[in-house]
Design an enzyme around this catalytic site. Structure first.
Site, mmCIF file in Angstrom:
data_model
loop_
_atom_site.group_PDB
_atom_site.id
_atom_site.type_symbol
_atom_site.label_atom_id
_atom_site.label_comp_id
_atom_site.label_asym_id
_atom_site.label_seq_id
_atom_site.Cartn_x
_atom_site.Cartn_y
_atom_site.Cartn_z
ATOM 1 N N ASP A 1 0.854 -1.259 -0.003
ATOM 2 C CA ASP A 1 0.111 -0.116 -0.137
ATOM 3 C C ASP A 1 0.739 1.161 -0.045
ATOM 4 O O ASP A 1 2.198 1.342 0.658
ATOM 5 C CB ASP A 1 -0.981 -0.121 1.229
ATOM 6 C CG ASP A 1 -2.020 1.085 1.139
ATOM 7 O OD1 ASP A 1 -2.504 1.159 -0.004
ATOM 8 O OD2 ASP A 1 -2.526 1.541 2.037
ATOM 9 N N ASN B 1 -11.457 -2.436 -4.352
ATOM 10 C CA ASN B 1 -10.541 -1.390 -5.494
ATOM 11 C C ASN B 1 -11.638 -0.857 -6.537
ATOM 12 O O ASN B 1 -11.107 0.076 -7.382
ATOM 13 C CB ASN B 1 -9.021 -1.825 -6.026
ATOM 14 C CG ASN B 1 -8.195 -1.810 -4.505
ATOM 15 O OD1 ASN B 1 -7.255 -2.634 -4.561
ATOM 16 N ND2 ASN B 1 -8.307 -1.105 -3.814
HETATM 17 C C1 IPE Z 1 -5.299 -2.522 0.120
HETATM 18 O O1 IPE Z 1 -4.959 -1.152 0.012
HETATM 19 C C2 IPE Z 1 -5.514 -3.134 -1.274
HETATM 20 C C3 IPE Z 1 -4.004 -3.294 -2.166
HETATM 21 C C4 IPE Z 1 -2.923 -3.137 -1.639
HETATM 22 C C5 IPE Z 1 -4.225 -4.082 -3.151
HETATM 23 P P1 IPE Z 1 -6.194 -0.097 -0.054
HETATM 24 O O2 IPE Z 1 -5.428 1.347 -0.361
HETATM 25 O O3 IPE Z 1 -7.361 -0.401 -1.148
HETATM 26 O O4 IPE Z 1 -6.784 -0.152 1.377
HETATM 27 P P2 IPE Z 1 -7.540 0.938 2.104
HETATM 28 O O5 IPE Z 1 -8.864 1.566 1.265
HETATM 29 O O6 IPE Z 1 -6.777 1.962 2.336
HETATM 30 O O7 IPE Z 1 -8.201 -0.050 3.383
HETATM 31 C C1 IPE Z 2 -1.792 -0.016 -3.296
HETATM 32 O O1 IPE Z 2 -1.600 1.451 -3.407
HETATM 33 C C2 IPE Z 2 -2.052 -0.454 -4.804
HETATM 34 C C3 IPE Z 2 -3.540 -0.696 -5.029
HETATM 35 C C4 IPE Z 2 -4.556 -0.626 -4.183
HETATM 36 C C5 IPE Z 2 -3.886 -1.049 -6.304
HETATM 37 P P1 IPE Z 2 -2.586 2.426 -3.419
HETATM 38 O O2 IPE Z 2 -3.041 2.957 -4.669
HETATM 39 O O3 IPE Z 2 -3.817 2.276 -2.292
HETATM 40 O O4 IPE Z 2 -1.902 3.930 -2.767
HETATM 41 P P2 IPE Z 2 -2.552 4.962 -1.537
HETATM 42 O O5 IPE Z 2 -2.983 3.978 -0.378
HETATM 43 O O6 IPE Z 2 -3.586 5.578 -1.999
HETATM 44 O O7 IPE Z 2 -1.414 5.853 -1.434
HETATM 45 MG MG MG Z 3 -4.190 2.662 -0.160
#
Ligand code: IPE
Ligand code: IPE
Ligand code: MG
Length: 229
Positions: free
Chosen positions: A12, A60
């Protein structure tokens, strides 16, 4: 020290990292993908058997379609560019999650990679794509129902996407957020969880090794007595 069987990672922080660096979440996703290979190599070095990477969650889909499409394209290109490299390194890829909603071409590429990497034995990398723990548990129980099997821990395990894969000893989440976000909930009841402040594109092999070293110092009781070590 016995090698670890299974490490799971919630990668993340890509978006925030990209915004800070270049005012672009996309840039963060691109850089984040580059880190993946380093960590797979690091896991191979430590003789880890299974590495599960959270790439796309069932939640997502709530993101703007532009970002979702960018992620799919990135994955598509990554497969084209890196598949031979992955195969040469002895990496077996397994998809966990429901990729039926994914674009056709990406879906068939993913399935192909899964198929041709099947014989590899250095490490198994589980890519969690459109993965959600609740969906996984529901699917398992539905299967048990269909097959008229008893709802037992063993049977539920048997029909999870992670069937035959040991529960992770370590779960790492980068991105300075302390939550599970629907990842491996059933499997991680006794997993040691490491929340890392760094965003995923900044996560280094050294950070990964440090976590493994810390893990070996933990006294794991599994609900039994704590002998004070
Ligand atoms: C978790 O990250 C999912 C992945 C890393 C693929 P998110 O960014 O989706 O999680 P939340 O929404 O902050 O909980
Ligand atoms: C994790 O990074 C990757 C995916 C969920 C695809 P994020 O896209 O959630 O990055 P942040 O949390 O918004 O910084
Ligand atoms: Mg994230």
């Amino acid at each position: 020290m016995t090698p670890l069987k299974h490490i799971a990672i919630i990668m993340d922080g890509n978006g925030r990292w990209g915004l800070r660096k270049k005012n672009s979440r996309k840039f963060g996703h691109k850089k984040g993908l580059e880190v993946v290979e380093n960590i797979i190599i690091a896991a191979i070095k430590k003789n880890v058997q299974y590495l599960t990477l959270f790439v796309f969650s069932t939640e997502n889909w709530k993101r703007p379609s532009k970002e979702i499409n960018y992620l799919f394209n990135l994955l598509n290109k990554y497969i084209d560019k890196e598949v031979n490299n992955l195969l040469e390194k002895g990496i077996k890829i397994k998809i966990i999650g429901k990729i039926n909603r994914f674009p056709k071409i990406l879906k068939s590429k993913l399935k192909k990679v899964e198929k041709i990497s099947k014989i590899n034995t250095k490490i198994q990398v589980n890519m969690a794509l459109n993965y959600g723990s609740r969906q996984e548990i529901i699917d398992s129980i539905k299967n048990l129902n269909k097959k008229k099997l008893l709802i037992t821990e063993k049977n539920i395990n048997k029909f999870l996407y992670t069937n035959n894969i040991p529960d992770p000893e370590i779960l790492i989440r980068t991105g300075n957020t302390n939550r599970i976000s629907n990842f491996l909930v059933w499997q991680s009841i006794y997993t040691e969880i490491f929340f890392v402040k760094k965003m995923w594109p900044d996560f280094k092999t050294e950070d990964f090794f440090k976590i493994i070293n810390k893990f070996y110092k933990i006294n794991r009781n599994f609900g039994g007595l704590n002998d004070g070590n």
